[in-house]
Design an enzyme around this catalytic site. Structure first.
Site, PDB file in Angstrom:
ATOM      1  N   HIS A   1       0.821  -1.211   0.000  1.00  0.00           N
ATOM      2  CA  HIS A   1       0.000   0.000   0.000  1.00  0.00           C
ATOM      3  C   HIS A   1       0.850   1.255   0.000  1.00  0.00           C
ATOM      4  O   HIS A   1       2.073   1.200   0.082  1.00  0.00           O
ATOM      5  CB  HIS A   1      -0.979  -0.001   1.182  1.00  0.00           C
ATOM      6  CG  HIS A   1      -0.368  -0.039   2.545  1.00  0.00           C
ATOM      7  ND1 HIS A   1       0.421   0.968   3.057  1.00  0.00           N
ATOM      8  CD2 HIS A   1      -0.453  -0.972   3.518  1.00  0.00           C
ATOM      9  CE1 HIS A   1       0.785   0.663   4.293  1.00  0.00           C
ATOM     10  NE2 HIS A   1       0.277  -0.523   4.595  1.00  0.00           N
TER      11      HIS A   1
ATOM     12  N   CYS B   1       2.618  -4.802   6.717  1.00  0.00           N
ATOM     13  CA  CYS B   1       2.455  -4.604   5.275  1.00  0.00           C
ATOM     14  C   CYS B   1       3.757  -4.142   4.635  1.00  0.00           C
ATOM     15  O   CYS B   1       4.744  -3.877   5.314  1.00  0.00           O
ATOM     16  CB  CYS B   1       1.366  -3.564   5.015  1.00  0.00           C
ATOM     17  SG  CYS B   1      -0.273  -4.086   5.557  1.00  0.00           S
TER      18      CYS B   1
END
Length: 164
Positions: free
Chosen positions: A123, A139
């Protein structure tokens, strides 16, 4: 001078699209056949066969060393996964989902009476953490303009190889 309502109705979608500030780019190059992420080097590569089409520096989970085992451990998974979902409304600009946890990850966590966690994505990066190192909950974070390219170039089911 009269205005034809049909022309307005037909033109409205084009006008809205032009004004929307869309995050989507278009890509018309070689297919991305895999994603390679090297945690220690903090480098992500979009691959076409053995050729790197693009590379990006990235940030990881706040506890970057080792494979993610449990929810909340701050680690980024290591292993083989796929891109299994997309989020154009991500709180982190745009995101593509990584299929963690796989069956092995779930079995390991269950054997220890814990949750493996989930919701692992590639992301973007909010302004307040630009320049920080390893701030995610597990992440892989790239800059917003980079995740726009990744989102556009990478198809669903693309293999993702995350290495130490």
């Amino acid at each position: 001078m009269t205005i034809d309502r049909r022309k307005i109705l037909l033109a409205a979608p084009a006008l809205l699209a032009a004004c929307s500030g869309s995050k989507m780019l278009s890509y018309n190059g070689p297919q991305v056949t895999s994603i390679m992420a090297f945690k220690e080097r903090r480098k992500l590569y979009l691959m076409h066969g053995n050729t790197a089409l693009k590379s990006y520096p990235f940030q990881l989970g706040f506890a970057p060393v080792g494979h993610k085992r449990f929810e909340g451990d701050g680690k980024t998974p290591e292993g083989t996964y796929i891109i299994d979902r997309r989020n154009p409304q991500s709180a982190y600009h745009l995101s593509v989902g990584i299929s963690y946890p796989n069956a092995r990850d779930r079995a390991f966590a269950a054997a220890h009476g814990r949750s493996p966690g989930g919701e692992i994505f590639i992301h973007g990066t909010p302004e307040e953490v630009v320049g920080k190192k390893d701030w995610t909950a597990g992440c892989i974070a790239v800059m917003n303009h980079e995740v726009e390219e990744i989102y556009t170039m990478v198809g669903d089911y693309t293999p993702v190889f995350v290495k130490a």
